[in-house]
Design a protein around this motif. Structure first.
Motif, PDB file in Angstrom:
ATOM      1  N   MET A  76       0.831  -1.201   0.000  1.00  0.00           N
ATOM      2  CA  MET A  76       0.000   0.000   0.000  1.00  0.00           C
ATOM      3  C   MET A  76       0.867   1.253   0.000  1.00  0.00           C
ATOM      4  N   LYS A  77       1.972   1.212   0.729  1.00  0.00           N
ATOM      5  CA  LYS A  77       2.869   2.368   0.765  1.00  0.00           C
ATOM      6  C   LYS A  77       3.556   2.571  -0.575  1.00  0.00           C
ATOM      7  N   ALA A  78       4.012   1.466  -1.164  1.00  0.00           N
ATOM      8  CA  ALA A  78       4.739   1.570  -2.428  1.00  0.00           C
ATOM      9  C   ALA A  78       3.824   1.891  -3.597  1.00  0.00           C
ATOM     10  N   GLY A  79       2.592   1.405  -3.541  1.00  0.00           N
ATOM     11  CA  GLY A  79       1.664   1.615  -4.649  1.00  0.00           C
ATOM     12  C   GLY A  79       1.901   0.606  -5.766  1.00  0.00           C
ATOM     13  N   PHE A  80       1.133   0.732  -6.827  1.00  0.00           N
ATOM     14  CA  PHE A  80       1.192  -0.208  -7.938  1.00  0.00           C
ATOM     15  C   PHE A  80       1.497   0.534  -9.230  1.00  0.00           C
ATOM     16  N   ASP A  81       2.097  -0.189 -10.166  1.00  0.00           N
ATOM     17  CA  ASP A  81       2.317   0.307 -11.520  1.00  0.00           C
ATOM     18  C   ASP A  81       1.606  -0.629 -12.484  1.00  0.00           C
ATOM     19  N   PHE A  82       0.933  -0.060 -13.464  1.00  0.00           N
ATOM     20  CA  PHE A  82       0.311  -0.881 -14.504  1.00  0.00           C
ATOM     21  C   PHE A  82       0.365  -0.111 -15.810  1.00  0.00           C
ATOM     22  N   ASN A  83       0.959  -0.746 -16.823  1.00  0.00           N
ATOM     23  CA  ASN A  83       1.159  -0.112 -18.115  1.00  0.00           C
ATOM     24  C   ASN A  83       0.389  -0.885 -19.175  1.00  0.00           C
ATOM     25  N   ILE A  84      -0.538  -0.203 -19.826  1.00  0.00           N
ATOM     26  CA  ILE A  84      -1.404  -0.852 -20.797  1.00  0.00           C
ATOM     27  C   ILE A  84      -1.273  -0.151 -22.147  1.00  0.00           C
ATOM     28  N   MET A  85      -1.108  -0.934 -23.193  1.00  0.00           N
ATOM     29  CA  MET A  85      -0.993  -0.402 -24.552  1.00  0.00           C
ATOM     30  C   MET A  85      -2.286  -0.685 -25.303  1.00  0.00           C
ATOM     31  N   ILE A  86      -2.754   0.305 -26.074  1.00  0.00           N
ATOM     32  CA  ILE A  86      -3.962   0.120 -26.879  1.00  0.00           C
ATOM     33  C   ILE A  86      -3.590   0.285 -28.348  1.00  0.00           C
ATOM     34  N   VAL A  87      -4.019  -0.683 -29.150  1.00  0.00           N
ATOM     35  CA  VAL A  87      -3.641  -0.731 -30.559  1.00  0.00           C
ATOM     36  C   VAL A  87      -4.880  -1.016 -31.388  1.00  0.00           C
ATOM     37  N   GLY A  88      -4.976  -0.346 -32.515  1.00  0.00           N
ATOM     38  CA  GLY A  88      -6.089  -0.592 -33.416  1.00  0.00           C
ATOM     39  C   GLY A  88      -6.301   0.580 -34.345  1.00  0.00           C
ATOM     40  N   HIS A  89      -7.209   0.418 -35.297  1.00  0.00           N
ATOM     41  CA  HIS A  89      -7.515   1.488 -36.233  1.00  0.00           C
ATOM     42  C   HIS A  89      -8.109   2.678 -35.511  1.00  0.00           C
ATOM     43  N   SER A  90      -7.960   3.850 -36.085  1.00  0.00           N
ATOM     44  CA  SER A  90      -8.601   5.036 -35.532  1.00  0.00           C
ATOM     45  C   SER A  90     -10.113   4.919 -35.712  1.00  0.00           C
ATOM     46  N   GLY A  91     -10.843   5.467 -34.749  1.00  0.00           N
ATOM     47  CA  GLY A  91     -12.291   5.439 -34.823  1.00  0.00           C
ATOM     48  C   GLY A  91     -12.941   4.232 -34.190  1.00  0.00           C
ATOM     49  N   LEU A  92     -12.150   3.369 -33.532  1.00  0.00           N
ATOM     50  CA  LEU A  92     -12.711   2.175 -32.894  1.00  0.00           C
ATOM     51  C   LEU A  92     -13.037   2.404 -31.416  1.00  0.00           C
ATOM     52  N   GLY A  93     -12.813   3.619 -30.935  1.00  0.00           N
ATOM     53  CA  GLY A  93     -13.155   3.918 -29.538  1.00  0.00           C
ATOM     54  C   GLY A  93     -12.140   3.417 -28.541  1.00  0.00           C
ATOM     55  N   LYS A  94     -10.855   3.400 -28.914  1.00  0.00           N
ATOM     56  CA  LYS A  94      -9.812   2.899 -28.010  1.00  0.00           C
ATOM     57  C   LYS A  94      -9.702   3.776 -26.759  1.00  0.00           C
ATOM     58  N   SER A  95      -9.576   5.080 -26.965  1.00  0.00           N
ATOM     59  CA  SER A  95      -9.416   5.994 -25.828  1.00  0.00           C
ATOM     60  C   SER A  95     -10.655   6.002 -24.951  1.00  0.00           C
ATOM     61  N   THR A  96     -11.814   5.971 -25.562  1.00  0.00           N
ATOM     62  CA  THR A  96     -13.064   5.970 -24.793  1.00  0.00           C
ATOM     63  C   THR A  96     -13.168   4.723 -23.927  1.00  0.00           C
ATOM     64  N   LEU A  97     -12.782   3.571 -24.472  1.00  0.00           N
ATOM     65  CA  LEU A  97     -12.882   2.331 -23.706  1.00  0.00           C
ATOM     66  C   LEU A  97     -11.945   2.345 -22.504  1.00  0.00           C
ATOM     67  N   VAL A  98     -10.741   2.867 -22.671  1.00  0.00           N
ATOM     68  CA  VAL A  98      -9.802   2.928 -21.552  1.00  0.00           C
ATOM     69  C   VAL A  98     -10.326   3.868 -20.476  1.00  0.00           C
ATOM     70  N   ASN A  99     -10.900   5.001 -20.888  1.00  0.00           N
ATOM     71  CA  ASN A  99     -11.518   5.901 -19.904  1.00  0.00           C
ATOM     72  C   ASN A  99     -12.630   5.190 -19.135  1.00  0.00           C
ATOM     73  N   THR A 100     -13.417   4.388 -19.849  1.00  0.00           N
ATOM     74  CA  THR A 100     -14.522   3.676 -19.209  1.00  0.00           C
ATOM     75  C   THR A 100     -13.997   2.591 -18.268  1.00  0.00           C
ATOM     76  N   LEU A 101     -12.913   1.911 -18.659  1.00  0.00           N
ATOM     77  CA  LEU A 101     -12.348   0.841 -17.837  1.00  0.00           C
ATOM     78  C   LEU A 101     -11.943   1.344 -16.462  1.00  0.00           C
ATOM     79  N   PHE A 102     -11.249   2.466 -16.430  1.00  0.00           N
ATOM     80  CA  PHE A 102     -10.699   2.966 -15.166  1.00  0.00           C
ATOM     81  C   PHE A 102     -11.515   4.110 -14.584  1.00  0.00           C
ATOM     82  N   LYS A 103     -12.660   4.406 -15.229  1.00  0.00           N
ATOM     83  CA  LYS A 103     -13.575   5.436 -14.724  1.00  0.00           C
ATOM     84  C   LYS A 103     -12.835   6.735 -14.438  1.00  0.00           C
TER      85      LYS A 103
END
Length: 367
Positions: A76-103
């Motif tokens: 809890m003191k150190a915290g966590f790291d998580f690195n996620i890459m999103i790949v795909g054509h433009s217009g598929l809602g990649k950024s929107t989905l990541v925003n929705t995933l982590f609210k």
């Protein structure tokens, strides 16, 4: 003449102290002599300790179960790291989905990439980091976006920049490891997960999708998802999912969770259910609508609202539970123990071992 029978003498068995029903706090006046262990840690007397024959039996409370709590506090003191890459054509809602995933607004659009920004013609990789806190737990989330992937006329070897970026993060971590004066905690920028967005064509995977996943599955955990699945009927969606799984198997493309990484039957049974549900058919949205007197995330259509978190409408909830609630730590472990170790072994073997950087060269960077 009857003889009186004298019953044999019954010797009482030695008393064995019973296991305490609960852990009682030690008395502050209790002596801390040789018969006690430590003192003040809730340890009962251990009978038979130091005596020959028989073997001692621990009947008291030691406190081993507090190790989990100790680990929790340090993590809890150190915290966590998580690195996620999103790949795909433009217009598929990649950024929107990541925003929705982590609210949270964690996509590139909310970090200086205005909505009017033109998608670059070449593959341009951008990493944006945010600190998310929930219930006292802090996580540094880094989203690596690859805008416009595959949109060019000539897409030959278009996966090379992405593969190069992933290997560069392994190289950074490796160089920190071989330093003589290493940092107490090495910054982890390695890509733990790659969400690959598949266009909802309803037919089959494009050759570009196959080649890309084939190359990157060797260096990163790939999770295929079908974007904007609300454009297909339920029958079309199920048929397309089945066809994609068959094609991935035919071309030898391994996606997470891989079969060979199942630790036991419990893991295998759980992961088999996940593999049967892949690729996840998802819908992303950061807009709320009123449905049955409650606010829900969804996409409004002419015939109603597609609820993002409703399992009857899409598999977004399955993806979120799988990615965050059940397999986030395993994604990091597979990245470290499998993908990074493979890269590390190859680098050390090719170069005959990396020479450690002297402490003088790293002293400034470690401050």
């Amino acid at each position: 003449m009857s003889e009186s029978i004298v019953p044999p003498e019954v010797r009482p068995k030695p008393a064995v102290p019973a296991k305490p029903p609960h852990v009682a706090a030690p008395s502050p006046t209790a002596p801390h002599g040789p018969s006690g262990l430590g003192g003040g840690v809730g340890v009962d007397r251990v009978p038979g300790l130091g005596h020959s024959g028989g073997g001692s039996t621990l009947l008291g409370y030691i406190g081993i179960d507090t190790i989990i709590e100790q680990m929790r506090k340090k993590t809890m003191k150190a915290g966590f790291d998580f690195n996620i890459m999103i790949v795909g054509h433009s217009g598929l809602g990649k950024s929107t989905l990541v925003n929705t995933l982590f609210k949270s607004q964690v996509s590139r659009w909310s970090s200086g990439w205005g909505g009017e920004h033109k998608i670059p013609k070449t593959v341009e990789i951008k990493a944006v980091s945010h600190v998310i806190e929930e219930g006292g737990v802090k996580m540094k989330l880094t989203v690596i976006d690859t805008p416009g992937f595959g949109d060019q006329i000539n897409n030959e070897n278009c996966w090379d920049p992405i593969s190069k970026y992933i290997n560069e993060q392994y190289e950074k971590f490796l160089k920190e490891e071989v330093n003589i004066a290493r940092k107490k905690r090495i910054p982890d920028t390695r890509v733990h997960c790659c969400l690959y967005f598949i266009s909802p064509t309803g037919h089959s995977l494009r050759q570009l999708d196959i080649e890309f996943m084939k190359h990157l599955s060797r260096v990163v955990n790939i999770i295929p998802v079908i974007a904007k699945s609300d454009t297909m009927t339920p029958d079309e969606k199920n048929e397309f999912k089945h066809r994609v799984r068959k094609e991935l198997e035919t071309y030898g493309i391994e996606y997470y969770p891989q079969n060979e990484f199942d630790d036991d039957m419990e893991d295998k049974n759980e992961n088999d259910k996940i593999r049967e549900a892949m690729p996840f058919a998802v819908v992303g949205s950061d807009k709320e609508f009123q449905v049955n007197s409650k606010r829900v995330l969804g996409r409004k259509t002419a015939w109603g609202v597609v609820e993002v978190e409703n399992p009857n409408h899409c598999e977004f909830a399955l993806l979120r539970d799988f990615l965050i609630r059940s397999h986030l730590q395993d994604l990091k472990e597979v990245t470290h123990n499998i993908h990074y170790e493979t890269y590390r072994a190859r680098r050390l073997n090719d170069n005959g071992g990396l020479h450690p950087i002297s402490a003088n060269n790293t002293q400034e960077s470690n401050l």
